[in-house]
Design an enzyme around this catalytic site. Structure first.
Site, PDB file in Angstrom:
ATOM      1  N   GLU A  62       1.709  -0.199  -5.008  1.00 15.71           N
ATOM      2  CA  GLU A  62       0.821   0.899  -5.387  1.00 15.71           C
ATOM      3  C   GLU A  62       1.692   2.151  -5.473  1.00 15.71           C
ATOM      4  O   GLU A  62       2.054   2.735  -4.453  1.00 15.71           O
ATOM      5  CB  GLU A  62      -0.279   1.083  -4.338  1.00 15.71           C
ATOM      6  CG  GLU A  62      -1.264   2.160  -4.714  1.00 15.71           C
ATOM      7  CD  GLU A  62      -2.119   2.665  -3.554  1.00 15.71           C
ATOM      8  OE1 GLU A  62      -3.206   3.189  -3.817  1.00 15.71           O
ATOM      9  OE2 GLU A  62      -1.695   2.553  -2.381  1.00 15.71           O
ATOM     10  N   ASP A 102       0.833  -1.200   0.000  1.00 16.73           N
ATOM     11  CA  ASP A 102       0.000   0.000   0.000  1.00 16.73           C
ATOM     12  C   ASP A 102       0.873   1.257   0.000  1.00 16.73           C
ATOM     13  O   ASP A 102       1.867   1.328   0.723  1.00 16.73           O
ATOM     14  CB  ASP A 102      -0.858  -0.030   1.283  1.00 16.73           C
ATOM     15  CG  ASP A 102      -1.972   0.993   1.302  1.00 16.73           C
ATOM     16  OD1 ASP A 102      -2.848   0.905   0.425  1.00 16.73           O
ATOM     17  OD2 ASP A 102      -1.974   1.863   2.188  1.00 16.73           O
TER      18      ASP A 102
HETATM   19  C1  NOJ Z   1      -4.490   3.024  -0.657  1.00 18.07           C
HETATM   20  C2  NOJ Z   1      -5.648   2.071  -0.592  1.00 18.07           C
HETATM   21  O1  NOJ Z   1      -5.878   1.550  -1.878  1.00 18.07           O
HETATM   22  C3  NOJ Z   1      -6.824   2.840  -0.055  1.00 18.07           C
HETATM   23  O2  NOJ Z   1      -7.997   2.085  -0.144  1.00 18.07           O
HETATM   24  C4  NOJ Z   1      -6.527   3.277   1.357  1.00 18.07           C
HETATM   25  O3  NOJ Z   1      -7.559   4.113   1.830  1.00 18.07           O
HETATM   26  C5  NOJ Z   1      -5.207   4.056   1.440  1.00 18.07           C
HETATM   27  N1  NOJ Z   1      -4.154   3.463   0.674  1.00 18.07           N
HETATM   28  C6  NOJ Z   1      -4.740   4.160   2.859  1.00 18.07           C
HETATM   29  O4  NOJ Z   1      -4.258   2.919   3.292  1.00 18.07           O
END
Ligand code: NOJ
Length: 557
Positions: free
Chosen positions: A248, A205
């Site tokens: 990500e 993440d």
């Molecule tokens: C990215 C995630 O995809 C999202 O759903 C989340 O709210 C944020 N990171 C915080 O972890």
């Protein structure tokens, strides 16, 4: 190529399927999906052709950000099941030829995490330095707020602590301080733990935020954060050579490329391609693939054994943050004109089928693109049956509604009272009565069966995932054609972005004597002309995949 290579480097031509345990299948009637539910439905995933299951956060959580606010990185939320259930799921998945990966959410914790509770309680706490504190917020505290509708600053004053703490996301998600060696070591222990349990990797993440140490005091003296990513990957490789990190990283290409590491790829194994996704939507809005072509030309090649993660929808809003204001408006106008469909001024809280007016040909064309463009396709649960969103649900929950298994009003998801579901069911045209797994399994013309076919062909054509991609000239502005070449094999794919049929001619072979273009999706095999040119008709929003077969070739056709 030797097909064994494609198994060793398994992520390079995987089919990744993301699901939230909570919304997939409820076996104990409490209204929440559970790990046993995913076990019960493993054969649906196997039938679809999934090779890697990505579980969204299943850790203990106050659930204020759908589990992305974790209170125990080593735990399983008791509402979803136990460690035992997870091991059973991993075993079942393995038996069906599927690996399992999970979200690793270590940029921050929940403010209810015992580390943060201890840290805020005293400056002497051993966890105080695990977070990022300041007496005064820096002058740029408002820059880069991720959820502007809810937060105005990245720094929150904490009464108990008597200081401000950094939070990239919501204020109840304090950032961990990656510059602290103890935090770095703890993250290694976390991934070591889950790898030992049997996970084959992690969807990491918010990687750029995780690595960002600019909030730490004396940031200038800190080591290069990419060294840490390299260490993390080396650690994982030492423990489990076939594990991967899927990051990500929503950055522009030149910055993004760094996250793969050096030429040999010693950092992230895969990165999601947010740029390509956004340009694809702009191309769809314009019925013209020019933006997609431009992006493919700009996109850097990942290291040999690394890969892009391609997707058309995920669990968040469809972010359009890389488009100009005017371009974003074009996509809004085409696919989400109502304000209620938009989120944070930068994205759409919709699923693909409603955006495309549920046009079956157009939907098929988009998924055909997803599986034929270079990159590993990542699906979000429900995409395989063309689920829609529920705009009555709060912000991103609109696309996180329960999975629709049957035509029953509860979609066969849960026997609980609807008020207990994590998000309301979709209603109307996209509700369970019209969109469900049971019906689509039995309908040869369904989106589900189309995706199954795409997946089988994608898996048997390593050219698509390992090959060199070249955009071909079609002479028709609305038609996108590309070829993927690898080890003597060639696949040519054509996609018509317009609602009108098109006649195209593309050069597919130097000389075409005895060459055939074998249609891999439907029955449209054609001879290539002696000058190497292939002419064919494409239906409105039509798509074709063709294997170029020379005399003497012995491909599976
Ligand atoms: C990215 C995630 O995809 C999202 O759903 C989340 O709210 C944020 N990171 C915080 O972890």
């Amino acid at each position: 190529m030797r097909l064994t290579e494609t198994a060793d480097v398994w992520w390079k031509n995987a089919v990744i399927y993301c699901l939230d345990v909570e919304t997939f299948f409820d076996t104990d009637g409490d209204g929440r999906g559970d790990l046993r539910g995913v076990c019960q439905r493993i054969d649906h995933l196997a039938e679809l052709g999934v090779t890697c299951l990505w579980l969204m956060p299943f850790y203990p959580t106050p659930d204020r950000d759908d589990g992305y606010d974790v209170t125990d990185f080593y735990g399983v939320d008791p509402r979803l099941g136990t460690h035992g259930d997870l091991v059973e799921l991993i075993m079942l998945a393995r038996d069906r030829g599927m690996r399992v990966i999970a979200d690793l959410v270590v940029n921050h914790t929940s403010d209810q995490h015992p580390w943060f509770k201890s840290a805020r309680a005293s400056r002497q706490s051993p966890y105080r330095d695990w977070y990022v504190w300041r007496d005064e917020p820096p002058p740029d505290a408002e820059k880069g707020v991720v959820f502007p509708d809810k937060e105005k600053s990245l720094w929150q004053y904490d009464e108990q602590a008597g200081q401000y703490y950094l939070h990239r996301f919501y204020r109840y998600q304090p950032d961990l301080d990656i510059a602290n060696p103890e935090v770095r070591e703890e993250i290694e222990r976390v991934i070591g733990f889950w790898s030992a349990i049997g996970l084959s990797g992690f969807r990491v993440d918010a990687v750029p935020f995780l690595l960002d140490t600019s909030g730490s005091q004396d940031a200038a003296d800190l080591p290069d954060p990419h060294d840490y990513l390299r260490d993390l990957r080396a650690f994982l490789d030492r423990r489990h050579g076939q594990s991967m990190l899927l990051g990500e990283v929503n950055l522009e290409y030149p910055d993004l490329r760094r996250f793969f590491g050096d030429e040999d790829g010693d950092e992230l194994t895969m990165c999601f391609d947010f740029n390509l996704m956004q340009r694809l939507y702009l191309s769809l809005a314009r019925n013209d693939p020019a933006e997609l072509v431009k992006t493919l030309r700009e996109r850097p090649d990942p290291p040999e054994e690394a890969q892009w993660g391609t997707f058309v929808r995920n669990h968040d809003e469809l972010t359009l943050d890389k488009l100009s204001d005017a371009e974003r408006q074009e996509v809004f106008d085409a696919f989400g004109p109502d304000e209620n469909m938009q989120l944070y001024g930068r994205g759409l809280r919709r699923r693909l089928p409603p955006m495309l007016g549920n046009d079956p040909a157009r939907l098929r064309m988009v998924y055909s693109l997803l599986f034929s463009l270079p990159g590993t396709p990542v699906l979000f649960y429900g995409e395989e049956i063309g689920m829609g969103e529920n705009l009555a649900a709060a912000d991103r929950q609109a696309v996180r509604t329960p999975m629709q298994w049957t035509a029953d009003p509860d979609g066969g998801f849960s026997t609980a009272d609807p008020s207990r579901l994590p998000a309301p069911m979709v209603e109307g045209e996209f509700g369970p009565q019209n969109v469900n797994v049971a019906a689509q399994r039995r309908d040869p013309e369904s989106l589900f069966n189309w995706l199954k076919l795409l997946i089988v062909r994608y898996r048997e054509c390593p050219e698509l995932s390992w090959g060199t991609c070249t955009v071909l000239d079609t002479g028709v502005a609305s038609v996108f054609a590309h070829r993927s070449d690898h080890d003597g094999g060639t696949i040519v794919a054509l996609h018509n972005f317009a609602p009108e049929s098109a006649e195209v001619s593309v050069a597919v072979a130097g000389t075409g004597v005895g060459v055939r273009a074998v249609d891999l999706l439907t029955d449209g095999t054609a001879d290539v002309r002696d000058d190497g040119v292939l002419s064919l008709d494409l239906a409105p929003y039509g798509c074709r995949w063709l294997r170029i077969v020379h005399p003497g070739d012995r491909y599976l056709v």
